[in-house]
Design an enzyme around this catalytic site. Sequence first.
Site, mmCIF file in Angstrom:
data_model
loop_
_atom_site.group_PDB
_atom_site.id
_atom_site.type_symbol
_atom_site.label_atom_id
_atom_site.label_comp_id
_atom_site.label_asym_id
_atom_site.label_seq_id
_atom_site.Cartn_x
_atom_site.Cartn_y
_atom_site.Cartn_z
ATOM 1 N N SER A 145 0.631 -1.084 -0.325
ATOM 2 C CA SER A 145 -0.451 0.056 0.081
ATOM 3 C C SER A 145 0.669 1.054 -0.059
ATOM 4 O O SER A 145 0.493 2.692 -0.656
ATOM 5 C CB SER A 145 -1.267 0.143 1.678
ATOM 6 O OG SER A 145 -1.740 -1.049 1.063
ATOM 7 N N ARG A 311 -35.864 -25.053 -8.264
ATOM 8 C CA ARG A 311 -34.869 -25.902 -8.069
ATOM 9 C C ARG A 311 -35.948 -25.779 -6.804
ATOM 10 O O ARG A 311 -36.504 -25.534 -5.944
ATOM 11 C CB ARG A 311 -33.730 -25.322 -7.651
ATOM 12 C CG ARG A 311 -32.997 -26.477 -6.502
ATOM 13 C CD ARG A 311 -32.423 -27.722 -7.096
ATOM 14 N NE ARG A 311 -31.804 -28.237 -6.109
ATOM 15 C CZ ARG A 311 -31.329 -29.834 -5.766
ATOM 16 N NH1 ARG A 311 -30.695 -30.125 -7.412
ATOM 17 N NH2 ARG A 311 -30.592 -30.751 -5.514
ATOM 18 N N GLY A 402 -24.657 -28.267 -3.827
ATOM 19 C CA GLY A 402 -23.425 -28.688 -4.124
ATOM 20 C C GLY A 402 -23.248 -28.132 -5.612
ATOM 21 O O GLY A 402 -21.989 -28.064 -5.979
ATOM 22 N N THR A 423 -7.998 -6.667 -2.708
ATOM 23 C CA THR A 423 -6.753 -6.009 -1.724
ATOM 24 C C THR A 423 -6.453 -5.595 -3.119
ATOM 25 O O THR A 423 -4.362 -5.368 -2.724
ATOM 26 C CB THR A 423 -6.432 -6.817 -1.375
ATOM 27 O OG1 THR A 423 -5.858 -8.106 -1.912
ATOM 28 C CG2 THR A 423 -6.455 -7.321 -0.200
ATOM 29 N N GLU A 425 -5.425 -2.992 -6.438
ATOM 30 C CA GLU A 425 -5.755 -1.249 -6.908
ATOM 31 C C GLU A 425 -5.608 -0.662 -5.812
ATOM 32 O O GLU A 425 -6.672 -0.199 -5.809
ATOM 33 C CB GLU A 425 -6.812 -1.477 -7.936
ATOM 34 C CG GLU A 425 -6.728 -1.983 -9.388
ATOM 35 C CD GLU A 425 -6.001 -1.128 -10.759
ATOM 36 O OE1 GLU A 425 -6.048 -0.097 -9.208
ATOM 37 O OE2 GLU A 425 -5.565 -1.503 -11.364
#
Lengths: 659, 659
Positions: A145, A311, A402, A423, A425
């Site tokens: 950073s 479903r 699943g 994390t 850019e």
Amino acid sequence: MTSPAPGTVDLARLQEVLDGPWAEVRNAHRKHLDARFLPVYGETGDQARERVTGLLTELPVELGIGAAFPTEYGGASDVGGSIIASEMLAQVDLSLMVKAGVQWGLFGGAVAALGTRRHHDAYLRDIISGQILGCFAMTETGHGSDVQQLRTTCTYDPRTQTFDLHTPHEAARKDYIGNAARDGRMAVVFAQLISGGERHGVHAWLVPIRDEQGNPLPGVTIGDSGPKAGLHGVDNGRLSFDHVSVPREMLLDRYGQVAADGTYSSPIENDSRRFFTMLGTLVRGRISVGGAASAAAKSALTIAVRYGDTRRQFTTPDADREVLLNDYLAHQRKLLPALATTYALHFAQAELVAALHEVQGGDGPVDEHRQRELESRAAGLKAAQTWHASRTIQTCREACGGAGYLSENRLPGLRADTDVFTTFEGDNTVLLQLVAKGLLTGYRDEFGSLDGWGRASFVAEQVREMVLERTAARSLIQQLISAVPGRDEEVAVTDRGWQLTIFEDREKHLLEGAIRRLRNGATSKQDRPFDIFNDVQDHVLTAAAAHIDRVTLEAFVAAIEETADPAVRALLSRVCDLYALSVIEAHKGWLLEHGRLTPARSKAITAVVNGLLKELRPQMRTLVDGFAIPDVWLDAAILREEPGRQDAMAAHDSAATSA
Amino acid sequence: MTSPAPGTVDLARLQEVLDGPWAEVRNAHRKHLDARFLPVYGETGDQARERVTGLLTELPVELGIGAAFPTEYGGASDVGGSIIASEMLAQVDLSLMVKAGVQWGLFGGAVAALGTRRHHDAYLRDIISGQILGCFAMTETGHGSDVQQLRTTCTYDPRTQTFDLHTPHEAARKDYIGNAARDGRMAVVFAQLISGGERHGVHAWLVPIRDEQGNPLPGVTIGDSGPKAGLHGVDNGRLSFDHVSVPREMLLDRYGQVAADGTYSSPIENDSRRFFTMLGTLVRGRISVGGAASAAAKSALTIAVRYGDTRRQFTTPDADREVLLNDYLAHQRKLLPALATTYALHFAQAELVAALHEVQGGDGPVDEHRQRELESRAAGLKAAQTWHASRTIQTCREACGGAGYLSENRLPGLRADTDVFTTFEGDNTVLLQLVAKGLLTGYRDEFGSLDGWGRASFVAEQVREMVLERTAARSLIQQLISAVPGRDEEVAVTDRGWQLTIFEDREKHLLEGAIRRLRNGATSKQDRPFDIFNDVQDHVLTAAAAHIDRVTLEAFVAAIEETADPAVRALLSRVCDLYALSVIEAHKGWLLEHGRLTPARSKAITAVVNGLLKELRPQMRTLVDGFAIPDVWLDAAILREEPGRQDAMAAHDSAATSA
């Protein structure tokens, strides 16, 4: 609730609202990119890299990420369009999107933004065409950073009129660099500029790293970052330089020049300010990543919602109807608030892209205050969108059971490929700090951009009385807020003005509290600047998040106001209610603590949210269909098989058998 | 705060407490399993499967997962030890753990639990030695959670004295079956038993599926589930049966027998009750998965904490000290409550394993009420641990930045491999419903085990006035609760009795509210059983989660009570405070709504949590070292490189250069 229940929505109208001003770019991608561009599962890393590199040059240029380049070099001078192109690519293949983003956004973008005409004339055409593939070599192993403290050095020698680019130790090697491990011929390398024994801060050079045959050039050591969680088609690597000689003219010298005799000059005197101005031109990367994350979340939601609409989970005793996964309250609680937040962030991102296009799209000089605000907004929405995408894709994968774990159903790839977005850019936590600092100092802290807490130059005395800055639709929002009657208990929780007030109050109170605590800290332990900020860090991050929430809600409200079609407007209004009340529900602890909600009203919100879920249940499919993701892009086996249908048939069979 | 601040802890003492009664099993794994057993990155799926299968037979048997088998067949009759073995394997390689779990836990476990002596004599030795690899074929494509409604049929024909095993349609194919795609020679297949034209519910058969050469046997179609998010070393596949003839004696007939003439008999008359009794014997699978998830979370936390103890993020202005990642409040907020929850769940899991060992470890008949409670506890802790692991490993990966995205740093594998745990061995949401139903009916609903909401047999009238069941250390907990003075505001939030009261009150109030709402629903819309439950589903799931929170806290309190070493005890007490107050903080909205917290006290809790973070900061390393994960198992490049150290050296270099 005051607005009418949403009726039947014309999908084309909904899509129009969501597609926004760059519908042409979106449609070009929908039309041009067929199944060949989709991810392939079970490949080796080498195969994935080779395939993605091969596809790169088949992407559209003037309607693609390259649209941002000047028309004279083969682009379309369309900054906004290039961001939209990233969003679309993200729904096709995230490796391809990142690879293209590295090539045209980061590498090409840096040459365009930090270089001058001689660099543009010499390289931009080949960069746009993909003749020269390149890297953006900023991050170092030891420094994620804190890019202002990079350790790589580039030292000018007036005798040879060259720079000496050097990696002084292992922690200074460039790491996680896209395009480095396999394909990059050149790299924009960030390093500390030293001339005449003096340091002038971080600058960038355009440096060849491989020869025509693809072998590393003398002094350049190239490593491979190896297998990753996702993005298998992107060749991330490591670069080290052992006293590599770089000609003087390869310094990308828009913001800092070195004369033949080594004299340094720059239009921006202060090193830090110059550095953050340089970084600021690269804000597009963050906006692309945020948009890409949301785009991936849309794909995941489309898959999960369509699956949940066919479903069944359990046999139900109500013989007169079929109960589907999406009928369960718990399932709606998982998917619908995530969908509502995706809508909200969509409109916030659209507003951000329009702002970027306006600020950076012209030829004139960039207004510094607007640029700062843009950077802050980009940072905040990047953090919000990437975290939201991680959570939402995860929720969708679990909602598919699943099946959601199998690559053929797309969700594992969406999840793993976008994971790094939180994390890279800019680390999200660091970005939230940046947002907070902008708010606390009114964007007056010129060293703020990527800074940590400890910099002595950022002292608590700088914090000011704060005034909330309005986003879009200032007058509309003020009007809605003013229309709220005095006594809370008389106002419906679906009153937009009341919702806006809650979001605004929360941000304001959190910021004011942070200011007070920082001041008190500064008085009591002036010798420990790190502690002053660290003690308040959680508070300050919460304030930044509250700010982003408000910006997002206001963008949603502004978008509804601009929607002409009454049915679409009514639907969006309900979705906005769900977004606003989900956020309020999530923060009810704070709101109760601070007297913004009574216990009775707080409980009522939970009931209203459940009511909204019931009301929006029949619209779930419409809401995802509005994203208009081509079936071929969704590419999930569970959608092709439609097991629910088969199973419904099976139930008939089995009833027949047992009869 | 009343207890003294934790001082220096003897790691060996802490490890002793955490290792618990099966320290020998843990140490055998630590000693026996070297680097050869670790995951390999960049392999193809085929390579991963081959490697893992090869390693399977090198695992310890009597100190491994096979420990649960009877001593006479080569096991150690040590049910608890077999669970601990799964936990340890999970820290080595999760593919290997799942592969071993399928072979010995599910497949072998089903033969042992559902078969009778002739099956044991014929197969158990070869199953334990790995001579016969097998599958546990329950789940079907069209039916994940509703296993009682499986569509596969197995029809007895008295003329041939064989069963006809058949997959009637695509949705009835067995799916996601471990060991199926590559290795399984046999499978325990679950299907509807039909004899004399009558259905007798789901039973299991031991069915050969491949010949000696590994080719599918006639009538058996074997598919490959293909690439997955993780667990690349496990060969999940699909099985379909086209009128496969199965000899009568291959019915695993402990709970249901078919005579030569087709007469069906069973010690348990009711089909559903028999089915759930059969499933109950397989409770070990869920306990293993929960433990494995926590074990993986421990690995991730160890990596992130150790990395955060060497890595710097920004240069700090306080020249007299080095600020590391773990020094940031935001970083502590990410890692320490996750670590405290991991400790709490560790002790809850340990208590569960001990209960399993007691209930199922003996030779005598199993007490039905205790078995039900065990199943409920197993379901709840499986859900809590697997969700906690997903979140925690994700947090750890983000806490390591870009490094956390590289496979060489272990976190991507831990994250992807454990991801499926939230939905396999019972979908977590369905498991929470199971917990809730047990609590609401006092475990009297005999059809409850895996049921959805809609079953007509579960009616709201069944719900009873509830009495909280105590976990371990009943008298101690009652004593702590009784010792709390009358007025809340006078009690420290670190008072254990007060914390216990809050957890208990919340569970009780949520359950009573759910009962009331179910009763009211039953009165007002008796014809719509699905709606009755669905309207309350979110409430009921929250009640179940609150129950698990209480059980977990009580297990932690009991474990502290049993800890003799004063320093370890003091440390655990602080960690327990952090766990309890983190949970209270997360639910402060509800607690404020229901008058359990005043606004002032609620705000105070945030401050106390931050104080605990500061206090526990110096103990972070100790807390992860207590897990005693061998360095070779952690196998993360970032721990080997220790970039922070390098960088500290580099800082000296660079200071020298610029001087």
